[in-house]
Design a protein around this motif. Structure first.
Motif, mmCIF file in Angstrom:
data_model
loop_
_atom_site.group_PDB
_atom_site.id
_atom_site.type_symbol
_atom_site.label_atom_id
_atom_site.label_comp_id
_atom_site.label_asym_id
_atom_site.label_seq_id
_atom_site.Cartn_x
_atom_site.Cartn_y
_atom_site.Cartn_z
ATOM 1 N N GLU A 117 0.825 -1.206 0.000
ATOM 2 C CA GLU A 117 0.000 0.000 0.000
ATOM 3 C C GLU A 117 0.858 1.254 0.000
ATOM 4 O O GLU A 117 0.576 2.230 -0.703
ATOM 5 C CB GLU A 117 -0.931 0.013 1.206
ATOM 6 C CG GLU A 117 -1.849 1.222 1.216
ATOM 7 C CD GLU A 117 -2.767 1.284 2.434
ATOM 8 O OE1 GLU A 117 -3.539 2.264 2.524
ATOM 9 O OE2 GLU A 117 -2.704 0.379 3.280
ATOM 10 N N HIS A 121 0.627 4.135 -3.075
ATOM 11 C CA HIS A 121 0.419 5.571 -2.928
ATOM 12 C C HIS A 121 1.590 6.351 -3.509
ATOM 13 O O HIS A 121 1.402 7.399 -4.150
ATOM 14 C CB HIS A 121 0.216 5.919 -1.456
ATOM 15 C CG HIS A 121 -1.152 5.623 -0.936
ATOM 16 N ND1 HIS A 121 -2.194 6.523 -0.999
ATOM 17 C CD2 HIS A 121 -1.662 4.519 -0.348
ATOM 18 C CE1 HIS A 121 -3.279 5.994 -0.477
ATOM 19 N NE2 HIS A 121 -2.986 4.770 -0.063
ATOM 20 N N HIS A 122 2.794 5.861 -3.300
ATOM 21 C CA HIS A 122 3.978 6.541 -3.846
ATOM 22 C C HIS A 122 3.916 6.621 -5.360
ATOM 23 O O HIS A 122 4.167 7.691 -5.945
ATOM 24 C CB HIS A 122 5.233 5.797 -3.402
ATOM 25 C CG HIS A 122 6.466 6.200 -4.145
ATOM 26 N ND1 HIS A 122 7.206 7.327 -3.829
ATOM 27 C CD2 HIS A 122 7.084 5.632 -5.219
ATOM 28 C CE1 HIS A 122 8.220 7.435 -4.668
ATOM 29 N NE2 HIS A 122 8.171 6.419 -5.517
ATOM 30 N N LEU A 125 1.237 9.129 -6.542
ATOM 31 C CA LEU A 125 1.635 10.509 -6.298
ATOM 32 C C LEU A 125 2.769 10.942 -7.211
ATOM 33 O O LEU A 125 2.831 12.106 -7.633
ATOM 34 C CB LEU A 125 2.035 10.687 -4.831
ATOM 35 C CG LEU A 125 0.892 10.594 -3.819
ATOM 36 C CD1 LEU A 125 1.441 10.498 -2.404
ATOM 37 C CD2 LEU A 125 -0.043 11.789 -3.951
ATOM 38 N N SER A 128 1.505 12.400 -10.301
ATOM 39 C CA SER A 128 0.461 13.418 -10.157
ATOM 40 C C SER A 128 0.719 14.654 -11.004
ATOM 41 O O SER A 128 -0.224 15.235 -11.567
ATOM 42 C CB SER A 128 0.297 13.806 -8.687
ATOM 43 O OG SER A 128 1.525 14.285 -8.155
ATOM 44 N N ALA A 161 4.450 10.707 -0.044
ATOM 45 C CA ALA A 161 3.232 10.395 0.693
ATOM 46 C C ALA A 161 2.306 11.591 0.570
ATOM 47 O O ALA A 161 2.684 12.654 0.079
ATOM 48 C CB ALA A 161 3.533 10.083 2.152
ATOM 49 N N GLY A 163 -1.729 13.110 -0.387
ATOM 50 C CA GLY A 163 -2.944 12.897 -1.160
ATOM 51 C C GLY A 163 -3.375 14.199 -1.802
ATOM 52 O O GLY A 163 -3.356 15.252 -1.160
ATOM 53 N N PHE A 194 -3.833 11.050 6.383
ATOM 54 C CA PHE A 194 -3.449 10.320 5.180
ATOM 55 C C PHE A 194 -3.280 8.844 5.502
ATOM 56 O O PHE A 194 -2.903 8.475 6.617
ATOM 57 C CB PHE A 194 -2.153 10.876 4.599
ATOM 58 C CG PHE A 194 -2.239 12.333 4.219
ATOM 59 C CD1 PHE A 194 -2.862 12.726 3.054
ATOM 60 C CD2 PHE A 194 -1.706 13.306 5.051
ATOM 61 C CE1 PHE A 194 -2.949 14.066 2.711
ATOM 62 C CE2 PHE A 194 -1.786 14.649 4.719
ATOM 63 C CZ PHE A 194 -2.418 15.028 3.536
ATOM 64 N N SER A 196 -1.201 6.578 4.224
ATOM 65 C CA SER A 196 0.038 5.843 4.005
ATOM 66 C C SER A 196 1.270 6.740 4.039
ATOM 67 O O SER A 196 1.254 7.849 3.490
ATOM 68 C CB SER A 196 -0.024 5.125 2.652
ATOM 69 O OG SER A 196 1.194 4.499 2.335
ATOM 70 N N LEU A 281 -4.834 5.526 -8.612
ATOM 71 C CA LEU A 281 -4.633 5.121 -7.219
ATOM 72 C C LEU A 281 -5.565 3.979 -6.849
ATOM 73 O O LEU A 281 -5.138 3.002 -6.210
ATOM 74 C CB LEU A 281 -4.866 6.315 -6.295
ATOM 75 C CG LEU A 281 -4.803 6.003 -4.791
ATOM 76 C CD1 LEU A 281 -3.452 5.416 -4.409
ATOM 77 C CD2 LEU A 281 -5.098 7.255 -3.968
ATOM 78 N N ARG A 282 -6.831 4.080 -7.238
ATOM 79 C CA ARG A 282 -7.771 3.012 -6.907
ATOM 80 C C ARG A 282 -7.329 1.677 -7.489
ATOM 81 O O ARG A 282 -7.412 0.630 -6.825
ATOM 82 C CB ARG A 282 -9.157 3.378 -7.407
ATOM 83 C CG ARG A 282 -9.876 4.412 -6.555
ATOM 84 C CD ARG A 282 -11.081 5.018 -7.263
ATOM 85 N NE ARG A 282 -11.985 4.016 -7.793
ATOM 86 C CZ ARG A 282 -13.032 4.302 -8.566
ATOM 87 N NH1 ARG A 282 -13.290 5.548 -8.900
ATOM 88 N NH2 ARG A 282 -13.821 3.331 -9.011
ATOM 89 N N LEU A 285 -4.429 0.188 -5.545
ATOM 90 C CA LEU A 285 -4.898 -0.410 -4.298
ATOM 91 C C LEU A 285 -5.649 -1.714 -4.542
ATOM 92 O O LEU A 285 -5.649 -2.605 -3.682
ATOM 93 C CB LEU A 285 -5.773 0.584 -3.535
ATOM 94 C CG LEU A 285 -5.052 1.838 -3.029
ATOM 95 C CD1 LEU A 285 -6.030 2.780 -2.345
ATOM 96 C CD2 LEU A 285 -3.906 1.478 -2.089
#
Length: 458
Positions: A117, A121-122, A125, A128, A161, A163, A194, A196, A281-282, A285
């Motif tokens: 996880e 997230h890393h 991001l 992004s 990390a 969001g 956050f 994670s 992201l979804r 995960l």
């Protein structure tokens, strides 16, 4: 120069006694040997990932029970070079693509889903900045805010990390920006929780609004700034080592070069490509959840094989017969039926997830040429993957607790093999997802051709 950690072969049964001695927790700002830059070789990345997964699996249960901040886990990731794996095509630094990144997250999660996880997230991001500011960003050229974040992350060997999207249940102004008194830039204030890595990150990526309303500014923050305060989350039911926590920003300066881009407040002004950010992201995960199911199933199989094994066959002299299978191994028809059901559930979930992964990877390659129709198809496939893989992860990990209890006896009931870890992690990961909402969107698209909203929220 650092090389991938050499790890032992994964044992058939992993217990707390197998945990190796690890360094003590390191403070933020740790010094880690920088890994050698790698290319996207079809053999290198799978091998590096497999070795790291084997290493994490050996002491996963002991680390989960200790519940410490994941400094050691991040150091292992950095030694393997995995945080720098994902970079866009066309950049000067070659890396792996989204399919490879998803595969890495899935395999790491099978060994330790908290680390999976954190890595998911890393990766989301790090990409992004490519969803911001239009086609010029996608070309990889230096802009006002510098190189795209994935390139900067790879060059600096950062772990990210934070969001970008505000949580749906946020009631206050959230994170806010106000103009700096001099020199340009902004002042960041507010607090947000956050999921994670905030306790161990090298940089934070957050979304904030000037005055608490209007367009969303995505900014990069150094957590070592004096005005940044991080509180580790209370002990969680699952995903205990993901590094969750609450970060408070008290008049933290954000220079102009650390503003990564802006997302319009008006959803009608948002490009379809930009709205792939929460879908990415979804889906990452989802791979974490699928990894949990596959890891639990593989370990349960090892336990069941060991529990069912009888005496080894012998020849007429009484000596063991080389290569002969143990008597009675895998003969229980009800056990075979149970594993057949669970393996089929895992295969079905994997098929749906792979289809969604291919669709998202294709959409990301299309970048700013992505249309509303294609984005809608991707959103529906990601929602289907979430629903199928989430249900499979919970079902498989729940059923495995029963199977292991039946084959391992009192050792399982006392928590010996640690299969509750998989169940807790699956529950914690899937709980925030509203399956009914996803299914409603899928049904509306299938029946009425309705497009899911072009939202920036996950």
């Amino acid at each position: 120069m650092s090389t991938p950690r050499k790890s032992p072969k994964r044992p058939a049964i992993r217990t707390a006694s197998a945990a190796a001695d690890r360094p003590a927790d390191r403070p933020v700002g740790r010094t880690v040997d920088r890994p050698v830059d790698r290319t996207a070789d079809d053999e290198i990345w799978p091998r590096v990932t497999r070795e790291l997964a084997d290493d994490l699996a050996v002491d996963a249960l002991a680390r989960d029970r200790a519940g410490k901040a994941p400094f050691d886990e991040v150091a292992r990731l950095q030694e393997a070079g995995l945080p720098a794996l994902l970079t866009a095509p066309g950049t000067t630094r070659r890396g792996a693509d989204w399919r490879a990144a998803c595969a890495v997250v899935r395999e790491i999660s099978a060994a330790d889903s908290s680390v999976g996880e954190l890595l998911a997230h890393h990766y989301a991001l790090s990409w992004s900045s490519r969803f911001l500011d239009g086609p010029a960003r996608d070309a990889g050229a230096p802009l006002a805010s510098g190189l795209p974040l994935d390139v900067r992350t790879a060059e600096e060997h950062w772990l990210l990390a934070g969001g970008v999207e505000p949580p749906r249940n946020e009631t206050g102004p959230g994170l806010t920006l106000s103009p700096a008194d001099s020199g340009g830039g902004w002042i960041l204030d507010g607090s947000r929780t956050f999921a994670s890595a905030v306790t161990v990150a090298d940089r934070l990526v957050v979304g904030a609004r000037p005055g608490g309303s209007g367009d969303l500014f995505v900014v990069l923050v150094d957590p070592s700034e004096p005005g940044v305060f991080t509180d580790a989350g209370a002990e969680r039911v699952g995903q205990r080592l993901a590094g969750a926590g609450t970060v408070t920003f008290d008049r933290v300066p954000v220079p102009p070069e650390d503003v990564l881009g802006v997302l319009p407040h008006d959803e009608h002004a948002v490009a379809p490509y930009s709205t792939l950010a929460p879908l990415a992201l979804r889906l990452l995960l989802v791979h974490v959840g699928l990894g949990i199911a596959e890891g639990a199933l593989a370990e349960a199989r090892d336990i069941s094989r060991a529990g069912q094994a009888g005496p080894a066959p012998t020849d007429r002299t009484g000596a063991p017969t080389d290569g002969a299978p143990p008597v009675g191994a895998g003969d229980d028809p009800y056990l075979l039926l149970a594993y057949g059901e669970l393996a089929t559930a895992a295969h079905a979930a994997a098929a749906v997830v792979e289809r969604a992964t291919d669709a998202l990877a294709h959409g990301l390659l299309g970048a700013w040429s992505l249309g509303v129709e294609e984005r809608a198809d991707i959103a529906v496939l990601v929602a289907a993957a979430e629903t199928v893989a989430g249900r499979a992860a919970v079902h498989i990990t729940t059923r495995i607790l029963e199977l292991v209890d039946g084959t391992a006896g009192a050792d399982a009931r006392s928590g010996g093999p640690g299969f509750d870890r998989f169940w807790r992690n699956a529950r914690a990961l899937t709980a925030p997802t509203q399956a009914a909402h996803r299914l409603r969107d899928i049904g509306d698209h299938y029946l009425n051709g309705t497009h899911p909203r072009l939202t920036l929220l996950a």
